[in-house]
Design a protein around this motif. Structure first.
Motif: not given
Length: 291
Positions: A138-144, A157-161
C-alpha cells in the motif's frame, strides 16, 4: 455498522476478493464491464450498479482492480468516474498494478474532492485471491491506511504500508522485476529436467525446498508440468506490468537486463497468440526452442 464497499473489476482476482468481503459481512456493490463475470457475486447477495459513478455514490470504500493504467485513469477521472461522484470523506483503493506516477496523480486529485485515495496492488495470483492470502503493498497517507486496513486484511495475509502515494506501485514493480527473471529460471529448470530424462515432479521435490525455492517454483512449475496454462495472471497483464517497470526504471536512470530479457520472451508469446494464457506459459516458448 460495516462500511459499504464498492468493487469495480470482478475478474480472475476481483471476484474472489469481493467474495471474501461479503463473507466478512461487508455490504458490497459491484460493477464490471462484463456483467456476466459478476453473476456469482450477485447470486450471493452483491448489488449491481450500472456505472462506476453509481458505485462511487453508494459506497463508503471503493476498490478497483481493472486492467491497464488507461482503465484506471478512466474509472477515476472521467465525469462518470469515481472522483467526480464519490461521497466526501470516502476512501478509494486502487488495487490494479498501475503506474506510480498515476497513483500520485489520483491521490492529489482525490484531495481536491475530499476523497482519500490509496494505491494497493497485490501479489499472489488467483490462488492468493481465492485463499484470502494476498500480499498487499500500500501507498498513501498513514491515517488513511490505518482506517481501511481491516478491509485489506480480509483479502490479504501480508498487508504492509510502504510509504506515501505511489509507494505501493513502486513496491509492486520490485515484485514484478523479481518474478520476471525467476519465471525464466523456473521454466528453464523444468525444460532441462525433461531434456535430461528426469521426472520433473521428482526434481521439484528436491529443489523446491532448497535454495532455488520460490513461489513461482512451488505454484507454477507444477502447472507447467501438467500442461495447465490457464491464467492465474494473464501474460498480457504481465507485459503491461513489465512495461511500467521498465519505464519507471528508465526514469531513475536504472538498467534492468533481466527484466528486459524476460519482456522480450513474453513479447514473443504474445505474438504467438498466448496473451490470455497464464505467465507459466513461458514454458511453451522455452520448450519449443529446445525441441
Amino acid at each position: 455498522m460495516n462500511k459499504t464497499v464498492g468493487f469495480i473489476g470482478t475478474g480472475v482476482m476481483g471476484k474472489s476478493m469481493a467474495g471474501h468481503l461479503m463473507n466478512a459481512g461487508y455490504p458490497v456493490v459491484v460493477y464490471n464491464r462484463t456483467k456476466a463475470k459478476a453473476e456469482d457475486l450477485l447470486d450471493a447477495g452483491a448489488v449491481w450498479k450500472e456505472t462506476p459513478a453509481e458505485v462511487a455514490k453508494a459506497a463508503d470504500v471503493i476498490i478497483t482492480i481493472v486492467g491497464y493504467p488507461s482503465d484506471v485513469e478512466a474509472v477515476y477521472l472521467k465525469d462518470d468516474g469515481i472522483l467526480a461522484n464519490a461521497k466526501p470523506g470516502s476512501y478509494a483503493i486502487d488495487m490494479t498494478t498501475s503506474s506510480p506516477m498515476l497513483a500520485k496523480k489520483l491521490y492529489e486529485e482525490g484531495k481536491k474532492k475530499n476523497v482519500h485515495v490509496l494505491d494497493a496492488p497485490v501479489s499472489g495470483g488467483d490462488v492468493g485471491a481465492k485463499n484470502g492470502t494476498l500480499t498487499i503493498m500500500a501507498g498513501g497517507a498513514e491515517a488513511d491506511f490505518n482506517e481501511i486496513k481491516p478491509i485489506l486484511d480480509v483479502m490479504g495475509g501480508n498487508v504492509i504500508r510502504q510509504g506515501e502515494a505511489g509507494a505501493g506501485q513502486h513496491t509492486k514493480m520490485c515484485n514484478q522485476i523479481a518474478i520476471a527473471s525467476n519465471m525464466m529460471g523456473v521454466a528453464e529448470a523444468i525444460v532441462y529436467a525433461e531434456q535430461a530424462g528426469l521426472d520433473p515432479e521428482r526434481v521439484l521435490d528436491s529443489i523446491g525446498s532448497g535454495a532455488a525455492g520460490s513461489w513461482s517454483l512451488s505454484n507454477l512449475a507444477p502447472r507447467m508440468i501438467k500442461g495447465d496454462f490457464e491464467p492465474g495472471f494473464y501474460i498480457k497483464h504481465f507485459i503491461k506490468d513489465m512495461n511500467i517497470a521498465i519505464e519507471s526504471a528508465e526514469a531513475m536512470g536504472m538498467n534492468t537486463p533481466g527484466l528486459t530479457l524476460a519482456k522480450s520472451l513474453y513479447d514473443q508469446l504474445s505474438e504467438q497468440g498466448h496473451d490470455d494464457k497464464g505467465t507459466q506459459a513461458i514454458y511453451l516458448l522455452l520448450k519449443g526452442n529446445n525441441n
